[in-house]
Design an enzyme around this catalytic site. Structure first.
Site, PDB file in Angstrom:
ATOM      1  N   ASN A 612      81.889 -38.774 105.991  1.00 59.58           N
ATOM      2  CA  ASN A 612      81.540 -38.127 107.252  1.00 59.58           C
ATOM      3  C   ASN A 612      80.255 -37.340 107.096  1.00 59.58           C
ATOM      4  O   ASN A 612      80.104 -36.569 106.154  1.00 59.58           O
ATOM      5  CB  ASN A 612      82.661 -37.166 107.674  1.00 59.58           C
ATOM      6  CG  ASN A 612      83.904 -37.929 108.046  1.00 59.58           C
ATOM      7  OD1 ASN A 612      83.996 -38.490 109.125  1.00 59.58           O
ATOM      8  ND2 ASN A 612      84.863 -37.993 107.117  1.00 59.58           N
ATOM      9  N   GLU A 731      91.565 -44.677 115.340  1.00 59.87           N
ATOM     10  CA  GLU A 731      92.065 -43.694 114.384  1.00 59.87           C
ATOM     11  C   GLU A 731      93.284 -42.984 114.950  1.00 59.87           C
ATOM     12  O   GLU A 731      93.534 -43.029 116.156  1.00 59.87           O
ATOM     13  CB  GLU A 731      90.974 -42.704 113.977  1.00 59.87           C
ATOM     14  CG  GLU A 731      90.358 -41.925 115.097  1.00 59.87           C
ATOM     15  CD  GLU A 731      89.344 -40.885 114.609  1.00 59.87           C
ATOM     16  OE1 GLU A 731      88.709 -41.112 113.572  1.00 59.87           O
ATOM     17  OE2 GLU A 731      89.215 -39.864 115.280  1.00 59.87           O
TER      18      GLU A 731
HETATM   19  P1  C2E Z   1      87.722 -37.189 111.258  1.00 59.43           P
HETATM   20  O1  C2E Z   1      86.501 -37.758 110.663  1.00 59.43           O
HETATM   21  O2  C2E Z   1      88.073 -37.600 112.625  1.00 59.43           O
HETATM   22  O3  C2E Z   1      88.887 -37.476 110.238  1.00 59.43           O
HETATM   23  C1  C2E Z   1      90.148 -37.856 110.620  1.00 59.43           C
HETATM   24  C2  C2E Z   1      91.028 -36.686 110.646  1.00 59.43           C
HETATM   25  O4  C2E Z   1      92.237 -37.062 111.302  1.00 59.43           O
HETATM   26  C3  C2E Z   1      91.428 -36.220 109.257  1.00 59.43           C
HETATM   27  O5  C2E Z   1      91.624 -34.840 109.312  1.00 59.43           O
HETATM   28  C4  C2E Z   1      92.765 -36.923 109.064  1.00 59.43           C
HETATM   29  O6  C2E Z   1      93.582 -36.267 108.135  1.00 59.43           O
HETATM   30  C5  C2E Z   1      93.336 -36.859 110.442  1.00 59.43           C
HETATM   31  N1  C2E Z   1      94.275 -37.944 110.684  1.00 59.43           N
HETATM   32  C6  C2E Z   1      94.297 -39.172 110.140  1.00 59.43           C
HETATM   33  N2  C2E Z   1      95.304 -39.927 110.654  1.00 59.43           N
HETATM   34  C7  C2E Z   1      95.935 -39.162 111.545  1.00 59.43           C
HETATM   35  C8  C2E Z   1      97.048 -39.369 112.407  1.00 59.43           C
HETATM   36  O7  C2E Z   1      97.667 -40.419 112.455  1.00 59.43           O
HETATM   37  N3  C2E Z   1      97.416 -38.351 113.218  1.00 59.43           N
HETATM   38  C9  C2E Z   1      96.782 -37.156 113.205  1.00 59.43           C
HETATM   39  N4  C2E Z   1      97.178 -36.207 114.019  1.00 59.43           N
HETATM   40  N5  C2E Z   1      95.715 -36.918 112.405  1.00 59.43           N
HETATM   41  C10 C2E Z   1      95.301 -37.906 111.580  1.00 59.43           C
HETATM   42  P2  C2E Z   1      90.995 -33.894 108.270  1.00 59.43           P
HETATM   43  O8  C2E Z   1      91.017 -34.470 106.918  1.00 59.43           O
HETATM   44  O9  C2E Z   1      91.602 -32.557 108.501  1.00 59.43           O
HETATM   45  O10 C2E Z   1      89.491 -33.853 108.721  1.00 59.43           O
HETATM   46  C11 C2E Z   1      89.145 -33.263 109.900  1.00 59.43           C
HETATM   47  C12 C2E Z   1      87.709 -33.486 110.214  1.00 59.43           C
HETATM   48  O11 C2E Z   1      86.870 -32.806 109.301  1.00 59.43           O
HETATM   49  C13 C2E Z   1      87.295 -34.922 110.109  1.00 59.43           C
HETATM   50  O12 C2E Z   1      87.628 -35.602 111.286  1.00 59.43           O
HETATM   51  C14 C2E Z   1      85.825 -34.827 109.922  1.00 59.43           C
HETATM   52  O13 C2E Z   1      85.178 -34.718 111.165  1.00 59.43           O
HETATM   53  C15 C2E Z   1      85.695 -33.558 109.161  1.00 59.43           C
HETATM   54  N6  C2E Z   1      85.457 -33.871 107.754  1.00 59.43           N
HETATM   55  C16 C2E Z   1      86.357 -34.238 106.815  1.00 59.43           C
HETATM   56  N7  C2E Z   1      85.750 -34.454 105.656  1.00 59.43           N
HETATM   57  C17 C2E Z   1      84.450 -34.245 105.858  1.00 59.43           C
HETATM   58  C18 C2E Z   1      83.293 -34.313 105.027  1.00 59.43           C
HETATM   59  O14 C2E Z   1      83.339 -34.657 103.854  1.00 59.43           O
HETATM   60  N8  C2E Z   1      82.113 -34.005 105.585  1.00 59.43           N
HETATM   61  C19 C2E Z   1      82.017 -33.651 106.892  1.00 59.43           C
HETATM   62  N9  C2E Z   1      80.823 -33.367 107.376  1.00 59.43           N
HETATM   63  N10 C2E Z   1      83.060 -33.581 107.704  1.00 59.43           N
HETATM   64  C20 C2E Z   1      84.271 -33.871 107.193  1.00 59.43           C
HETATM   65 CA    CA Z   2      87.457 -39.138 113.852  1.00 61.93          CA
HETATM   66 CA    CA Z   3      85.584 -39.560 110.180  1.00 58.57          CA
END
Ligand code: C2E
Ligand code: CA
Ligand code: CA
Length: 781
Positions: A612, A731
């Protein structure tokens, strides 16, 4: 700069003429020193003087105020010289021979005087005292010159050739005046700012030409070798043309009317000591009684007086320089407002006064929304102009006693003392002042600002300056995230949101010190965690919805906090973004993810890893190089990486984002638009941006089984994406029903808890080796 370039070619042409014409003249005179040649040369000289006068007059007319006066001084000096040589030319034409010197020759002395007027008056940002000092430096050098020349060469000629006295005296006067001019011009050149160097350099070169020519002339006159004197006169021609070039260059000279702090270079401080030392040494070669009867007495007296006055001025100038530097240390150089250090100081002081029973104190923090976009769209110059205008406008709506500061790039702060109502009124006035457009670069710009306010009133006497500043920051943060216009005043809930948005329960320590102390600590810890590479990655598989094989893994960042447990991105990415750490985090994630991808490639699973990339990282060219370096270092093909971008990235600057994306894509990296369907999605991005995949947002997917309208939209977007040649990724698939429906719509790839939550690397490897969903297609990709 543009101005300078546009002006460069005529200047260059004249400088070239200043080299070529004198060379031709020298050859001609040396070759046939006949009367017609000499006459032709004198006419050329007169014409050169006339053109130089013309150039100087035109520059004077094009300039204003003191600059006009300065160039008029030069015009007058060149005019005097022109009349002098013009009369000589006329004499040559009419066959009359006059002895040197006569009245018209004396007019030529006007030139060094006019030159001195020019360099001393040009508004180059030198203080008045600096100019007086320059004049004294000139006098010191000229005085030394007379003493050295007298003792070294003139004395004998003067005593032995009483008939030549007038000749010797006038011909010494020229180089003496020239010495003063060269000194002053050179010192001005040394201290010139970059935009002033061309003009002052040419003036110095021109003065030097005259000085050398006149020096040579004197030496020939002293040696009574008059005929050779004729050839060296071509130096005047070069000097005149160089003055003309200086005048043309002067039209693009960047004047400074305010005193600009420039520590004098050691050369300019030490320069007058050299000729004074030479003069002193020269006097030691003579008996004191001889010296008393010569012009050296007068020159020496003047020299000593000028030198002492100069040293006094140096002391004064140093003091002023010190004051100016101190003043600049307190100011923001761009807007002239108080800077961050001063602002904090004022707030501390105000809080101390309050503690002694004074009034309430409020701090307003303001941040221009989408300032980056202004910079990117209209250029940094416009950005600077806007910052200046914003500063000015804030000044006009606050009261005289309030302190306005620029505390960061596009952040301003106001300290308001008085009763509580006042602070609210003023904060609202500031917020409303943005209702009117700003005129930047000839365009009307509508700019919005987020405004946070924190008031320290009598209710909480324990609040200190640090605390108040922190609170205004938190309020500003809330203003920025809320997207509701107007002033946001600090509340305890905001504070809780700020650090703890998603952060797991406070530790016993943080409960004791209060949430704020913990936020400051958290930032410190975060910096350390990033520096020491303590952030970790978990991976969520993406599955091909037809075969159920894993086709990619998305890397999601985590922060295993020693006290708070594993923190999710929502808990610390806002802090990362706010404190400019996003670049470092992106670098770390890309490298770490590719390290892991290398391992699964080696294990025989050639699937890409998706990372990301959010807002500030994409605005920089650094991303493309980080990515290609990281791929190359690990021997991975570009197809091993997918970059997921969110729409806010695009909002920050479409141009720049597309450029970086195109760069990455050209290398072979795939690009996905993340969270499509949330927030500000615009279908046009799908068409305009260089992308390969569209990821439909979780909130967009979730309702499709219950809401037929949502289902229609998702189906339409999938079809549209396919029309545009883009792969679709859904997703947040949480149940079998949703999966079935997406399969029916022809969605290509899916991701979600139904398949797997994000898991540690080892777990992902195990899944790749042994897919729980479709054992048949384990290595099909
Ligand atoms: P995202 O890119 O939309 O990542 C998907 C998020 O949805 C992830 O949350 C994941 O754990 C969650 N998710 C996956 N499957 C499901 C599902 O079936 N149901 C629900 N309710 N949630 C699900 P996470 O890991 O908390 O990440 C949140 C956001 O943080 C990410 O959204 C992304 O925008 C950001 N992020 C995560 N890692 C990075 C990174 O390395 N760099 C940057 N810049 N942003 C990051
Ligand atoms: Ca997403
Ligand atoms: Ca993503």
């Amino acid at each position: 700069m543009r101005q300078l370039l546009g002006n460069a070619s005529p200047v260059l042409a004249v400088v070239l003429a200043a080299v070529v014409l004198p060379a031709i003249a020298a050859v001609a005179i040396a070759h046939s020193p006949t009367a017609p040649t000499i006459a032709a040369f004198k006419i050329t000289l007169t014409l050169a003087a006339v053109s130089a006068v013309g150039a100087a007059v035109r520059t004077a007319l094009l300039s204003r105020g003191q600059a006009r006066l300065a160039w008029s001084g030069l015009a007058l000096g060149l005019g005097g010289f022109g009349v002098g040589v013009g009369v000589r030319a006329w004499d040559a034409l009419s066959g009359r021979e006059r002895v040197f010197p006569f009245e018209a020759d004396l007019l030529r002395l006007l030139l060094p005087l006019g030159g001195c007027v020019l360099v001393l008056l040009l508004p180059l940002g030198l203080g008045r005292m600096s100019r007086v000092r320059l004049l004294l430096d000139g006098l010191v050098v000229a005085g030394s010159f007379v003493i050295v020349a007298w003792i070294g060469a003139l004395e004998d000629a003067y005593r032995n050739r009483p008939g030549d006295r007038a000749l010797l005296a006038t011909s010494t006067a020229y180089p003496m005046f020239d010495a003063a001019l060269v000194t002053i011009a050179l010192l001005v050149f040394i201290r010139a700012l970059p935009g002033q160097r061309l003009t002052t350099g040419l003036i110095t070169a021109a003065s030097l030409c005259f000085a050398l020519t006149n020096d040579a002339a004197v030496s020939y006159i002293v040696a009574q070798r008059y005929s050779e004197h004729r050839v060296i006169a071509v130096g005047w021609l070069a000097g005149l043309l160089l003055f003309a070039a200086a005048a043309i260059a002067g039209r693009a000279c960047e004047y400074r009317h305010a005193f600009a702090v420039r520590p004098p270079s050691s050369a300019s401080v030490l320069l007058p000591f050299v000729p004074v030392a030479a003069a002193t040494v020269a006097t030691f070669t003579r008996e004191p009684k001889d010296l008393l009867t010569s012009p050296t007495t007068v020159a020496g007296g003047l020299l000593i007086a000028a030198f002492l006055a100069r040293q006094l001025l140096v002391v004064g100038e140093n003091r002023r320089l010190f004051a100016a530097v101190t003043d600049q240390a307190l100011r923001d150089p761009l807007t002239g407002l108080a800077n961050r250090a001063v602002f904090h100081d004022r707030v501390s002081h105000a809080m101390q006064m309050r503690n002694r029973g004074g009034v309430s104190v409020a701090v307003m923090a303001l941040d221009i929304d989408e300032f980056k976009m202004v910079n990117e769209t209209f250029g940094h110059h416009a950005g600077d102009e806007l910052l200046n205008l914003v500063g000015l406008r804030i000044l006009t709506v606050v009261r005289t006693g309030d302190t306005v500061a620029r505390v960061g790039g596009d952040e301003f702060a106001v300290l308001i003392q008085g009763d509580d109502d006042h602070s609210h009124v003023i904060a609202h006035r500031v917020a409303e002042s943005f209702d009117l457009p700003y005129a930047v670069d000839g365009q009307e710009l509508m700019v919005r600002a987020s405004v946070g306010l924190a008031v320290a009133d009598s209710d909480d006497p324990d609040v200190g300056a640090e605390e108040l500043l922190k609170r205004s920051d938190i309020a500003l943060d809330a203003a920025k995230t809320s997207r509701v216009a107007g002033v946001h005043t600090f509340t305890a809930e905001m504070e809780a949101d700020f650090f703890a948005a998603g952060i797991v329960p406070p530790t016993p320590q943080s409960a004791a010190t209060g949430a704020r102390g913990s936020a400051v600590r958290l930032l410190g810890e975060l910096r350390r965690a990033i520096d020491q590479g303590q952030l970790t990655l978990v991976y969520q598989p993406k599955l091909d919805l037809r075969t159920s094989g894993i086709v990619a893994a998305e890397a999601l960042v985590r922060w295993p906090h020693p006290e708070r447990g594993v923190l999710s991105p929502d808990a610390f990415l806002p802090l990362v973004r706010r404190h400019g750490l996003m670049g470092a985090v992106t670098d770390l994630v890309v490298r770490r993810a590719l390290d892991d991808a290398r391992v699964w490639h080696d294990a025989g699973f050639a699937i890409p890893v998706a990372v990301n990339v959010s807002a500030p990282s994409l605005g920089t060219a650094r991303l493309a190089s980080t990515v290609s370096d990281a791929l190359r270092d690990r021997g991975l093909p570009a197809s091993a990486l997918i970059v997921e971008i969110t729409e806010d990235v695009v909002l920050e600057g479409l141009e720049q984002a597309s450029r970086v994306l195109r760069d990455l894509r050209a290398k072979g990296v795939k690009i996905a638009v993340d969270d499509f369907g949330s927030g500000y999605s615009a279908l046009s991005y799908l068409r305009d941006l260089p992308i390969d995949h569209v990821k439909l947002d979780r909130r967009f997917i979730a309702p499709i089984t219950s809401d037929p309208r949502a289902a229609v939209v998702v189906r339409a977007v999938i079809n549209l994406a396919h029309e545009l040649g883009l792969a679709t990724v859904a997703e947040g698939i949480e149940d079998a029903e949703t999966l079935a429906q997406l399969r029916e719509y022809g969605c290509d790839v899916g991701q979600g808890y139904y398949f797997s939550p994000p898991v540690p690397f080892e777990r992902l490897l195990a899944m790749l080796a042994n897919p729980p969903w479709a054992p048949m297609s384990a290595k099909s990709n």
